[in-house]
Design a protein around this motif. Structure first.
Motif, PDB file in Angstrom:
ATOM      1  N   LEU A 193       0.801  -1.180   0.456  1.00  0.00           N
ATOM      2  CA  LEU A 193       0.136  -0.218  -0.030  1.00  0.00           C
ATOM      3  C   LEU A 193       1.211   1.650   0.081  1.00  0.00           C
ATOM      4  O   LEU A 193       0.460   2.266  -0.923  1.00  0.00           O
ATOM      5  CB  LEU A 193      -1.340  -0.447   1.315  1.00  0.00           C
ATOM      6  CG  LEU A 193      -2.016  -0.890   1.020  1.00  0.00           C
ATOM      7  CD1 LEU A 193      -2.628  -1.353   2.654  1.00  0.00           C
ATOM      8  CD2 LEU A 193      -3.327  -1.062   0.094  1.00  0.00           C
ATOM      9  N   LYS A 194       2.470   1.364   0.475  1.00  0.00           N
ATOM     10  CA  LYS A 194       3.066   2.420   1.016  1.00  0.00           C
ATOM     11  C   LYS A 194       3.105   2.333  -0.487  1.00  0.00           C
ATOM     12  O   LYS A 194       3.778   3.999  -1.187  1.00  0.00           O
ATOM     13  CB  LYS A 194       3.582   2.194   1.508  1.00  0.00           C
ATOM     14  CG  LYS A 194       3.287   2.026   2.960  1.00  0.00           C
ATOM     15  CD  LYS A 194       4.569   2.267   4.410  1.00  0.00           C
ATOM     16  CE  LYS A 194       3.986   2.606   5.240  1.00  0.00           C
ATOM     17  NZ  LYS A 194       4.809   2.400   6.569  1.00  0.00           N
ATOM     18  N   GLU A 195       3.787   1.451  -1.020  1.00  0.00           N
ATOM     19  CA  GLU A 195       4.119   1.701  -2.512  1.00  0.00           C
ATOM     20  C   GLU A 195       3.439   2.100  -3.676  1.00  0.00           C
ATOM     21  O   GLU A 195       3.700   2.975  -4.170  1.00  0.00           O
ATOM     22  CB  GLU A 195       4.928   0.138  -2.857  1.00  0.00           C
ATOM     23  CG  GLU A 195       6.417  -0.437  -1.759  1.00  0.00           C
ATOM     24  CD  GLU A 195       7.136   0.377  -2.762  1.00  0.00           C
ATOM     25  OE1 GLU A 195       7.065   0.706  -3.739  1.00  0.00           O
ATOM     26  OE2 GLU A 195       8.450  -0.029  -2.007  1.00  0.00           O
ATOM     27  N   HIS A 196       2.518   1.931  -3.440  1.00  0.00           N
ATOM     28  CA  HIS A 196       0.571   1.791  -3.801  1.00  0.00           C
ATOM     29  C   HIS A 196       0.594   3.123  -4.323  1.00  0.00           C
ATOM     30  O   HIS A 196       0.869   4.378  -5.133  1.00  0.00           O
ATOM     31  CB  HIS A 196      -0.175   1.392  -4.544  1.00  0.00           C
ATOM     32  CG  HIS A 196      -1.138   2.251  -4.915  1.00  0.00           C
ATOM     33  ND1 HIS A 196      -1.265   1.855  -6.609  1.00  0.00           N
ATOM     34  CD2 HIS A 196      -1.650   2.896  -4.920  1.00  0.00           C
ATOM     35  CE1 HIS A 196      -2.552   2.338  -6.980  1.00  0.00           C
ATOM     36  NE2 HIS A 196      -3.220   3.196  -6.291  1.00  0.00           N
ATOM     37  N   GLU A 197       0.474   4.385  -3.071  1.00  0.00           N
ATOM     38  CA  GLU A 197       0.348   5.580  -2.763  1.00  0.00           C
ATOM     39  C   GLU A 197       2.235   6.103  -3.267  1.00  0.00           C
ATOM     40  O   GLU A 197       1.827   7.191  -3.811  1.00  0.00           O
ATOM     41  CB  GLU A 197       0.520   5.659  -0.973  1.00  0.00           C
ATOM     42  CG  GLU A 197       0.302   7.039  -0.530  1.00  0.00           C
ATOM     43  CD  GLU A 197       0.367   7.283   0.962  1.00  0.00           C
ATOM     44  OE1 GLU A 197       0.109   8.549   0.904  1.00  0.00           O
ATOM     45  OE2 GLU A 197       0.772   6.207   1.434  1.00  0.00           O
TER      46      GLU A 197
END
Length: 614
Positions: free
Chosen positions: A51-55
Motif C-alpha cells: 500500500l505504501k508503494e502504491h501510494e
C-alpha cells in the motif's frame, strides 16, 4: 484550475486512470499481483509495504512549469518544460524544444514548485531534485523522469524538519499563553465567578482535547483479522459522485469473499440509478467473473422516499456479514480504508468505529479551505481524544462501521425515533452512535481515511451547519442520560463540551457588548483569548499536516465567531425541526408546501385589503 472557475466546478485531485478498474483488490484467482505503476512490488513484501508503494506511485495529472539542467552529448544545456503528470517517484515532462537532447540527457536536475491542489496536501512547495530519464514518448515530445529520491524523503530533509520544530514551538508557546491567561482568571475569580468559571472550563476543555489527541494511536493492522463486511451506501440525487463512491468502496485491499457493496437509492429524481447501472455494466464487462461483481455489488431502489435511515436499514437487512460500514454517496474511500477500519473490532466490546474524513475539494475556494482545516482538527484532535477512551460521541456518516447485530437490534428505534413529537430525519450518525455507546465502546481509527465533498457556497454550508447543530443538541441531550457511566475523563469532557457551545453566544455578547458599553473597558483579554484559540488550530494543522491551508484555521475561527456561533441560539429554539434544507426530503417538501400556503394566504389578505380601500 484557476480560482475563478471555483464557482463552476469543484477543484479535485486528478489521479491518472489505472489500467484496471479495481487495481487494489487481491486477485482471488492468483493470476495477478497488485503492482504499482513502476512494478517494484515483489511477492516477499507484505500488505502494508504494498500500500505504501502504491501510494508513492499514484500519478496526478497536472500542468506546471519545470526548469531542467542536464548534460547531453558531452555539453550542458537548460530547458523549460511542462509537467504532464507527477507522482512521489517521478514525472512525465513535455518540452517544445531540445527534445532530442533531453531524451538522451544525463545528470538531470529539476527545479519546480508543486501548485496547491496538484498533489495531496503538504506537497505544495519548491523542489530542487535530481533524476534520470527512464523512457521517452516521441509522439508528445515527453520524457519520463524517475527522481533520485521520493518527494516525501525530500520534504523530510528540506521542509518537514523545520516545520515540525517551528510548529511544535509555536503550539507550545500558545498553550503556555492560554495557561497564563487562565491564571489571571483565578486571580480575578472573586469579581465575576460565573464568567471566569466559564473561561477556566473552556480553556481546560480545549487544552485537554489537544493533550489527549496527542496521546492517540490507531490500532495496527493484524493481517489475519479480516471479518466479513458489507458497505452500505445510501443514495439520493447523487448522480455526479455515486460512481466514484462505489468504485472506491469496491476497490479495496481486502479479500474478495469478505467484502460486499450494497447501494440503496432513496427514490432519486435525477439520473443516479442510471449511473449506478452504467457502472455495474462496466464492472461486469471488465472484472465481473474475476471479482464476482454480481454477487458482491447490489442495487436496491426504494419504492418511495423514506429517508436516509430507512435506506441504511434496508441495506443492513439484506446482508449477513459480521460488520456493516456506512459510507455517504459523496465520499470516497482510500484503498486501505476497510482493512484499517475493521481492526478495532478485535476488541469484542467495540460496538462501532469511525474513520477519518478529509475534504476532497479543499482548493475550490476559501470556504472549502476553511472546512478542510476544521475537518482535520475535528477528527485528528477532537475525535482522536475521545478515541483514547473508546467514547467517540459521533461515528460520522461519511465513514463508520458497526457490528451488524447491534444495528439490527436498534433499527426500529432508529427509524422511528421522535423528539418532542417530531420525527427525527437527520442526525442519523449521532443517533445510532448513542444507541451503541450506551452499552458498548465506540472507537476512532485515524488510518481509515475517506474524503468527502463539502459545500462550496455559503448558503448551502450554513444550512448544513444549522442541521448539524440541531442534531448535535438533540442527541447530546439524549447522550447525557448515560455518559456519566463512562470513564471519568470522557464523562466530564462530554458534559463540559455540551455546556461550552451552548453558553458561548451569551459569553460573547457579555464580553464584546455588555462590558464595553457599561464598564467602558476594551475587551482586550477576551480578544487575545480568541486569537490564541484560533492559533492553536492553525499551528496544529501546520504541525500534523504540514499544509499551506494552516492559515485558514485562523480564518475559520473568525468566521465561526462572526457567523456560525449565532446559529446556536436559533438551534435552541428550532432543534425540533426535521427539515434538511439541502435536500428534498418529505419533511422539506411538506415545509415548502406550508410555506407556499402561508404566502398565498398573505397575498390573498393583501389583495382583499387593497380591494376594500379601493
Amino acid at each position: 484550475m484557476a480560482k475563478g472557475q471555483a464557482n463552476e466546478e469543484e477543484v479535485l485531485l486528478k489521479e491518472k486512470s489505472d489500467r484496471r478498474l479495481l487495481p487494489h483488490v487481491p486477485d482471488p484467482l492468483g493470476q495477478r499481483t497488485n503492482l504499482d505503476r513502476r512494478g517494484k512490488y515483489t511477492n516477499d513484501e507484505d500488505l502494508t509495504t504494498l500500500l505504501k508503494e502504491h501510494e508513492l506511485g499514484v500519478r496526478y495529472i497536472s500542468r506546471f512549469p519545470v526548469k531542467v539542467k542536464a548534460e547531453s552529448q558531452g555539453r550542458p544545456f537548460k530547458v523549460t518544460g511542462e509537467c504532464r503528470d507527477i507522482s512521489d517517484t517521478g514525472m512525465l515532462l513535455a518540452v517544445e524544444k531540445d527534445y532530442d537532447l533531453l531524451k538522451e540527457a544525463k545528470n538531470v536536475h529539476l527545479n519546480f514548485k508543486v501548485p496547491a491542489g496538484s498533489m495531496p496536501e503538504g506537497h505544495e512547495m519548491r523542489f530542487r531534485i535530481s533524476g534520470q530519464i527512464v523512457r521517452s514518448v516521441d509522439s508528445s515530445q515527453a520524457v519520463g523522469i524517475e527522481f533520485s529520491q521520493t518527494l516525501p524523503s525530500y520534504m523530510d530533509r528540506h521542509k518537514d524538519r523545520y516545520l515540525l520544530l517551528c510548529a511544535a514551538i509555536l503550539l507550545a508557546f500558545v498553550s503556555l499563553c492560554v495557561v497564563l491567561m487562565r491564571a489571571e482568571s483565578v486571580i480575578y475569580f472573586k469579581y465575576n465567578a460565573v464568567l471566569y468559571s466559564y473561561s477556566l472550563i473552556a480553556a481546560a476543555f480545549l487544552l485537554t482535547r489537544y493533550l489527549f489527541g496527542s496521546f492517540y494511536r490507531p490500532v495496527p493492522i493484524n493481517p489475519d483479522f479480516t471479518p466479513s463486511v458489507t458497505i452500505v451506501i445510501p443514495c439520493f440525487n447523487e448522480e455526479k459522485w455515486i460512481q466514484r463512491t462505489i468504485l472506491s468502496c469496491l476497490d479495496q485491499a481486502y479479500p474478495v469473499d469478505k467484502l460486499k457493496v450494497y447501494v440503496v437509492d432513496d427514490c432519486s429524481s435525477d439520473q443516479s440509478v442510471a449511473k449506478i447501472h452504467e457502472l455495474l455494466e462496466r464492472l461486469n464487462d471488465k472484472e465481473g467473473d474475476r471479482y464476482r461483481v454480481n454477487d458482491r455489488v447490489k442495487l436496491f431502489v426504494q419504492e418511495k422516499n423514506a429517508g436516509k435511515r430507512a435506506a441504511l436499514v434496508r441495506g443492513v437487512e439484506q446482508t449477513d456479514t459480521d460488520l456493516v460500514m456506512f459510507v455517504d454517496s459523496d465520499s470516497f474511500l482510500e484503498p486501505d480504508a476497510v482493512r484499517n477500519l475493521v481492526q478495532p473490532f478485535q476488541d469484542p466490546k467495540m460496538g462501532g468505529c469511525a474513520g477519518r474524513c478529509d475534504v476532497a475539494n479543499t482548493y475550490t475556494n476559501a470556504l472549502t479551505e476553511m472546512q478542510s482545516v476544521r475537518y482535520y482538527i475535528a477528527f485528528r484532535i477532537m475525535k482522536a481524544a475521545e478515541g483514547v477512551f473508546d467514547a467517540v460521541t459521533c461515528l460520522s456518516g461519511p465513514l463508520s462501521c458497526y457490528r451488524r447485530d447491534l444495528v439490527m437490534k436498534y433499527k426500529d428505534r432508529w427509524i422511528n425515533q421522535r423528539f418532542l413529537g417530531h420525527k427525527a430525519t437527520f442526525g442519523d450518525d449521532r443517533a445510532m452512535t448513542n444507541f451503541i455507546l450506551d452499552h458498548h465502546r465506540c472507537g476512532y481509527q485515524d488510518t481509515a481515511v475517506c474524503s468527502t465533498i463539502v459545500p462550496r457556497k455559503h448558503r448551502v454550508f450554513l444550512k448544513q451547519q444549522m442541521r448539524w447543530k440541531r442534531s448535535w443538541l438533540r442527541e447530546s441531550l439524549m447522550a447525557g442520560r448515560f455518559m456519566w457511566r463512562k470513564e471519568p475523563y470522557a464523562a466530564v469532557n462530554f458534559y463540559i463540551g455540551l455546556i461550552v457551545p451552548i453558553m458561548a453566544p451569551v459569553v460573547v455578547v457579555y464580553n464584546l457588548l455588555y462590558v464595553p458599553l457599561t464598564q467602558h473597558i476594551f475587551p482586550r483579554t477576551f480578544l487575545v483569548g480568541l486569537l490564541l484559540m484560533s492559533l492553536m488550530m492553525s499551528f496544529a494543522q501546520l504541525l500534523l499536516r504540514k499544509s499551506t491551508t494552516w492559515t485558514f484555521g485562523f480564518l475559520f475561527c473568525i468566521y465561526y465567531e462572526l457567523v456560525l456561533l449565532w446559529q446556536m441560539p436559533i438551534a435552541w429554539l428550532t432543534f425540533w425541526k426535521s427539515t434538511w434544507g439541502t435536500r428534498q426530503t418529505p419533511s422539506d417538501v411538506a415545509a415548502e408546501e406550508k410555506k407556499g400556503q402561508r404566502k398565498l394566504k398573505r397575498q390573498a389578505q393583501m389583495e382583499g385589503g387593497a380591494n376594500e380601500k379601493g
